[in-house]
Design a protein around this motif. Structure first.
Motif, mmCIF file in Angstrom:
data_model
loop_
_atom_site.group_PDB
_atom_site.id
_atom_site.type_symbol
_atom_site.label_atom_id
_atom_site.label_comp_id
_atom_site.label_asym_id
_atom_site.label_seq_id
_atom_site.Cartn_x
_atom_site.Cartn_y
_atom_site.Cartn_z
ATOM 1 N N ALA A 136 -14.114 99.471 54.280
ATOM 2 C CA ALA A 136 -15.009 98.320 54.324
ATOM 3 C C ALA A 136 -14.244 97.029 54.494
ATOM 4 O O ALA A 136 -14.818 95.952 54.464
ATOM 5 C CB ALA A 136 -15.825 98.253 53.040
ATOM 6 N N ALA A 137 -12.928 97.101 54.683
ATOM 7 C CA ALA A 137 -12.109 95.900 54.829
ATOM 8 C C ALA A 137 -11.462 95.890 56.197
ATOM 9 O O ALA A 137 -10.943 96.885 56.661
ATOM 10 C CB ALA A 137 -11.035 95.882 53.752
ATOM 11 N N LEU A 263 -21.638 96.864 63.487
ATOM 12 C CA LEU A 263 -20.819 96.871 62.273
ATOM 13 C C LEU A 263 -20.722 98.318 61.784
ATOM 14 O O LEU A 263 -21.478 98.749 60.912
ATOM 15 C CB LEU A 263 -21.446 95.983 61.189
ATOM 16 C CG LEU A 263 -21.477 94.476 61.477
ATOM 17 C CD1 LEU A 263 -22.331 93.758 60.443
ATOM 18 C CD2 LEU A 263 -20.060 93.901 61.508
ATOM 19 N N PRO A 264 -19.804 99.108 62.344
ATOM 20 C CA PRO A 264 -19.716 100.527 61.985
ATOM 21 C C PRO A 264 -19.240 100.723 60.549
ATOM 22 O O PRO A 264 -18.857 99.778 59.853
ATOM 23 C CB PRO A 264 -18.699 101.079 62.995
ATOM 24 C CG PRO A 264 -17.894 99.893 63.408
ATOM 25 C CD PRO A 264 -18.828 98.723 63.374
ATOM 26 N N ALA A 268 -18.124 97.861 57.556
ATOM 27 C CA ALA A 268 -19.040 97.320 56.547
ATOM 28 C C ALA A 268 -19.797 98.431 55.834
ATOM 29 O O ALA A 268 -19.975 99.524 56.377
ATOM 30 C CB ALA A 268 -20.027 96.352 57.197
ATOM 31 N N THR A 269 -20.251 98.120 54.620
ATOM 32 C CA THR A 269 -21.130 99.026 53.886
ATOM 33 C C THR A 269 -22.560 98.507 53.977
ATOM 34 O O THR A 269 -22.794 97.301 54.066
ATOM 35 C CB THR A 269 -20.725 99.125 52.404
ATOM 36 O OG1 THR A 269 -20.819 97.825 51.806
ATOM 37 C CG2 THR A 269 -19.307 99.641 52.271
ATOM 38 N N GLU A 310 -22.078 94.384 53.263
ATOM 39 C CA GLU A 310 -20.900 93.831 52.600
ATOM 40 C C GLU A 310 -19.640 94.263 53.333
ATOM 41 O O GLU A 310 -19.520 95.413 53.769
ATOM 42 C CB GLU A 310 -20.835 94.286 51.139
ATOM 43 C CG GLU A 310 -21.977 93.749 50.286
ATOM 44 C CD GLU A 310 -21.823 94.119 48.820
ATOM 45 O OE1 GLU A 310 -21.022 95.033 48.530
ATOM 46 O OE2 GLU A 310 -22.482 93.499 47.979
ATOM 47 N N LEU A 311 -18.713 93.323 53.462
ATOM 48 C CA LEU A 311 -17.419 93.627 54.070
ATOM 49 C C LEU A 311 -16.389 92.626 53.581
ATOM 50 O O LEU A 311 -16.736 91.577 53.028
ATOM 51 C CB LEU A 311 -17.518 93.601 55.605
ATOM 52 C CG LEU A 311 -17.952 92.292 56.270
ATOM 53 C CD1 LEU A 311 -16.752 91.469 56.694
ATOM 54 C CD2 LEU A 311 -18.838 92.581 57.473
ATOM 55 N N ARG A 312 -15.135 92.961 53.775
ATOM 56 C CA ARG A 312 -14.036 92.049 53.470
ATOM 57 C C ARG A 312 -13.207 91.863 54.730
ATOM 58 O O ARG A 312 -13.047 92.798 55.515
ATOM 59 C CB ARG A 312 -13.163 92.611 52.338
ATOM 60 C CG ARG A 312 -13.866 92.617 50.987
ATOM 61 C CD ARG A 312 -12.994 93.247 49.929
ATOM 62 N NE ARG A 312 -12.805 94.673 50.178
ATOM 63 C CZ ARG A 312 -11.723 95.349 49.795
ATOM 64 N NH1 ARG A 312 -10.738 94.733 49.180
ATOM 65 N NH2 ARG A 312 -11.629 96.633 50.046
ATOM 66 N N ALA A 313 -12.675 90.674 54.924
ATOM 67 C CA ALA A 313 -11.962 90.386 56.163
ATOM 68 C C ALA A 313 -10.963 89.259 55.960
ATOM 69 O O ALA A 313 -11.113 88.430 55.067
ATOM 70 C CB ALA A 313 -12.957 89.996 57.268
#
Length: 356
Positions: A136-137, A263-264, A268-269, A310-313
């Motif tokens: 997810a990141a 957004l696969p 991302a979740t 939700e995602l982190r980047a």
């Protein structure tokens, strides 16, 4: 490779096996109709492959007598890269038919590899593990470069024989460094390659991205492998604890399939959330973007439901165009910086549209 292109190549392989092949036989082997076989034959003829049409009761197609395509010539690094991709396919979520095709192609190439090259491939496969789980990141979807094959093979050999290696590494901020690593294993995760091991310079375990390794050299000596988690578990633990610059939370009204196209799972979740902005609290309504509606229409409900994303980047600049491409109502919950970037993109597009 697209499906029609793959079938044209399969047709060529069937014709190269010799003899005359009937249209019915070729159609059955390719899983298409007879007229499609004739179209594929025309493709081969356009590529200057001398396909002959044989008339009569036992007619069909054949290659001109004496014609053979030149053999496919690959360097050692190229052959290993192709084989590794084919063998990794079954662990990358491919459909059963695609897995079978990858394994068959790998077996054909492997049969003609020199013994020493096949041995290097076996060493690499022994050192390689797969997490089998998405991440997810991300820095940017699809932004990972492939690892250097030479460095990959050197690290695989070091993992097998428990030898230290010297690495040239560039961190996420672009700072180069030289490190001595005791590698425990190589891990493929969410489209990226990692090596995990102990950094001898600081005496701590590290997980390094292989696309950031520019050189790897084996060093004399050996080390003992530690007890504890396997390399894949170590990589997952490291990524879960990583400090990414931005944590993004959105609510998007749409279908999981529609959102996943942009957004696969590796990015991302998704999880289903409550009512949309029209029924949200006053605070939530104030944070809604200009693209969302105050109430859900019947058409909106038919087009999907509200999903929390939700995602982190490390960077946010790639997200506004993605949200525009999804083209569904959305709410930005965090960070505020993303709202500013989305608004700026909308203003630029509106400015361009108003030009005469």
């Amino acid at each position: 490779m697209s499906r029609p292109t793959g079938r044209v190549l399969t047709l060529l392989e069937l014709l190269q096996s010799g003899g005359t092949r009937t249209v019915a036989e070729l159609a059955d082997r390719l899983g298409v109709e007879g007229r499609t076989v004739r179209r594929y034959v025309d493709h081969l003829i356009d590529l200057d492959v001398p396909v002959e049409s044989v008339r009569g009761r036992y007619g069909g197609y054949r290659l001109a007598p004496g014609h053979r395509l030149p053999p496919l010539m690959l360097g050692e690094d190229e052959a290993l890269a192709v084989l590794l991709g084919l063998l990794a396919g079954p662990r990358a979520g491919l459909a059963p038919a695609e897995r079978t095709a990858g394994e068959t192609a790998a077996a054909k190439i492997r049969r003609v590899l020199p013994r020493h090259l096949a041995g290097r491939l076996d060493t690499l496969l022994d050192a390689l593990s797969f997490t089998g789980r998405p991440s997810a990141a991300t820095d940017r979807p699809g932004g990972a470069a492939p690892p250097d094959t030479g460095a990959l093979l050197t690290l695989a050999d070091a993992v097998r024989h428990r030898r230290p290696v010297s690495l040239r590494y560039t961190d996420r901020n672009g700072r180069p460094s030289e490190r001595t690593l005791h590698p425990y294993g190589i891990v493929a995760h969410a489209g990226r390659w990692y090596v995990t091991g102990a950094d001898a310079g600081i005496g701590e375990d590290r997980t390094l991205r292989l696309d950031r390794v520019t050189d790897a050299r084996a060093l004399p000596g050996s080390f003992d492998a530690p007890a504890g988690p396997d390399p894949a578990e170590r990589v997952l633990s490291t990524l879960a604890a990583a400090d990414y610059r931005h944590e993004v939370t959105l609510r998007i009204h749409g279908t999981p399939e529609g959102i996943r196209r942009h957004l696969p799972e590796s990015v991302a979740t998704l999880e289903e959330t409550g009512p949309g902005p029209g029924r949200a609290t006053e605070t939530e309504s104030e944070t809604a973007t200009a693209t969302e509606t105050e109430t859900e229409t019947d058409a909106d409900r038919a087009a999907g439901r509200w999903l929390r994303v939700e995602l982190r980047a490390e960077r946010l600049d790639w997200l506004p165009p993605v949200l525009a491409a999804i083209d569904r109502p959305f709410v930005i919950e965090r960070p505020e910086e993303l709202r500013t970037l989305v608004t700026a993109l909308a203003d630029r597009l509106a400015s361009h549209a108003r030009r005469a």
